[in-house]
Design a protein around this motif. Sequence first.
Motif, PDB file in Angstrom:
ATOM      1  N   GLY A 118      -0.168  27.806  -3.256  1.00 24.15           N
ATOM      2  CA  GLY A 118      -0.708  27.162  -2.065  1.00 24.15           C
ATOM      3  C   GLY A 118      -0.994  25.688  -2.298  1.00 24.15           C
ATOM      4  O   GLY A 118      -0.659  24.835  -1.464  1.00 24.15           O
ATOM      5  N   ARG A 119      -1.586  25.358  -3.419  1.00 27.87           N
ATOM      6  CA  ARG A 119      -1.877  23.955  -3.738  1.00 27.87           C
ATOM      7  C   ARG A 119      -0.586  23.163  -3.901  1.00 27.87           C
ATOM      8  O   ARG A 119      -0.478  22.028  -3.419  1.00 27.87           O
ATOM      9  CB  ARG A 119      -2.737  23.866  -5.001  1.00 27.87           C
ATOM     10  N   ALA A 120       0.405  23.751  -4.562  1.00 29.86           N
ATOM     11  CA  ALA A 120       1.690  23.065  -4.743  1.00 29.86           C
ATOM     12  C   ALA A 120       2.391  22.878  -3.405  1.00 29.86           C
ATOM     13  O   ALA A 120       3.020  21.839  -3.159  1.00 29.86           O
ATOM     14  CB  ALA A 120       2.572  23.849  -5.706  1.00 29.86           C
ATOM     15  N   ALA A 121       2.284  23.863  -2.517  1.00 32.71           N
ATOM     16  CA  ALA A 121       2.919  23.765  -1.198  1.00 32.71           C
ATOM     17  C   ALA A 121       2.320  22.612  -0.396  1.00 32.71           C
ATOM     18  O   ALA A 121       3.040  21.894   0.307  1.00 32.71           O
ATOM     19  CB  ALA A 121       2.778  25.083  -0.440  1.00 32.71           C
ATOM     20  N   VAL A 122       1.011  22.406  -0.500  1.00 36.35           N
ATOM     21  CA  VAL A 122       0.381  21.289   0.213  1.00 36.35           C
ATOM     22  C   VAL A 122       0.895  19.964  -0.327  1.00 36.35           C
ATOM     23  O   VAL A 122       1.186  19.043   0.443  1.00 36.35           O
ATOM     24  CB  VAL A 122      -1.167  21.370   0.110  1.00 36.35           C
ATOM     25  N   ILE A 124       3.782  19.356  -1.623  1.00 38.09           N
ATOM     26  CA  ILE A 124       5.196  19.169  -1.292  1.00 38.09           C
ATOM     27  C   ILE A 124       5.425  19.091   0.220  1.00 38.09           C
ATOM     28  O   ILE A 124       6.155  18.232   0.700  1.00 38.09           O
ATOM     29  CB  ILE A 124       6.045  20.297  -1.912  1.00 38.09           C
ATOM     30  N   TYR A 125       4.809  20.012   0.986  1.00 39.84           N
ATOM     31  CA  TYR A 125       5.109  20.150   2.406  1.00 39.84           C
ATOM     32  C   TYR A 125       4.029  19.607   3.336  1.00 39.84           C
ATOM     33  O   TYR A 125       4.247  19.526   4.532  1.00 39.84           O
ATOM     34  CB  TYR A 125       5.338  21.635   2.752  1.00 39.84           C
ATOM     35  N   GLY A 126       2.860  19.295   2.793  1.00 43.63           N
ATOM     36  CA  GLY A 126       1.750  18.889   3.643  1.00 43.63           C
ATOM     37  C   GLY A 126       0.981  20.121   4.102  1.00 43.63           C
ATOM     38  O   GLY A 126       1.513  21.233   4.105  1.00 43.63           O
ATOM     39  N   PRO A 127      -0.286  19.930   4.535  1.00 45.27           N
ATOM     40  CA  PRO A 127      -1.133  21.083   4.835  1.00 45.27           C
ATOM     41  C   PRO A 127      -0.662  21.936   6.008  1.00 45.27           C
ATOM     42  O   PRO A 127      -0.725  23.163   5.941  1.00 45.27           O
ATOM     43  CB  PRO A 127      -2.497  20.468   5.110  1.00 45.27           C
ATOM     44  N   THR A 128      -0.180  21.330   7.066  1.00 48.22           N
ATOM     45  CA  THR A 128       0.188  22.114   8.251  1.00 48.22           C
ATOM     46  C   THR A 128       1.418  22.968   7.970  1.00 48.22           C
ATOM     47  O   THR A 128       1.433  24.170   8.267  1.00 48.22           O
ATOM     48  CB  THR A 128       0.446  21.178   9.448  1.00 48.22           C
ATOM     49  N   ARG A 129       2.436  22.354   7.408  1.00 45.93           N
ATOM     50  CA  ARG A 129       3.669  23.101   7.121  1.00 45.93           C
ATOM     51  C   ARG A 129       3.425  24.148   6.027  1.00 45.93           C
ATOM     52  O   ARG A 129       3.960  25.260   6.099  1.00 45.93           O
ATOM     53  CB  ARG A 129       4.776  22.150   6.715  1.00 45.93           C
ATOM     54  N   ALA A 130       2.622  23.821   5.009  1.00 45.99           N
ATOM     55  CA  ALA A 130       2.326  24.773   3.938  1.00 45.99           C
ATOM     56  C   ALA A 130       1.613  25.995   4.509  1.00 45.99           C
ATOM     57  O   ALA A 130       1.910  27.127   4.131  1.00 45.99           O
ATOM     58  CB  ALA A 130       1.471  24.118   2.860  1.00 45.99           C
ATOM     59  N   GLN A 131       0.683  25.792   5.458  1.00 45.43           N
ATOM     60  CA  GLN A 131      -0.060  26.905   6.056  1.00 45.43           C
ATOM     61  C   GLN A 131       0.862  27.826   6.841  1.00 45.43           C
ATOM     62  O   GLN A 131       0.621  29.024   6.936  1.00 45.43           O
ATOM     63  CB  GLN A 131      -1.175  26.368   6.964  1.00 45.43           C
TER      64      GLN A 131
END
Length: 151
Positions: A118-122, A124-131
């Motif tokens: 989840g932290r890595a996704a934020v 790379i993709y930003g919080p909205t897209r990662a969520q």
Amino acid sequence: MKHSTTQPTRRGQGPARRIGRTLALVLPVVLVLSGTLAVTRVNWSGNPESSVLTASDVSASGATSRTAPRAPHEVLRDQLLTELQEQNPGVALTHLQQAVNERPSLAGHCASIARALGRAAVRIYGPTRAQSYARPVCDTAFASGVLSSRA
């Protein structure tokens, strides 16, 4: 005249007795040392490429200077983080769930791995897209990783 039926005791130490005592003291030391050296020469890892362990490879704490094999959950986490970067968090989360289903021993590490994803996704993709990739893998730990990176 009386004849003695007992053998006269030998006074002093003869050469055989001295040799016997010396061997009794030296032999156990030699056996322990040779056994210790033999054990350090055996390839206990099962890896034919690893070389012989020498005394210089062992630190004061008893750990070897070579890198120790990593735990399965650490290897899995690194693989999934690479997958997340190369593909997307959904693929990594699917593979995390499959790995936990195949190896139940990884279940205790599932939440920490999902939070790391989840932290890595934020990043790379930003919080909205990662969520948007969140799913109920490891009790929503991925989502909590996303949220912890937002703050």
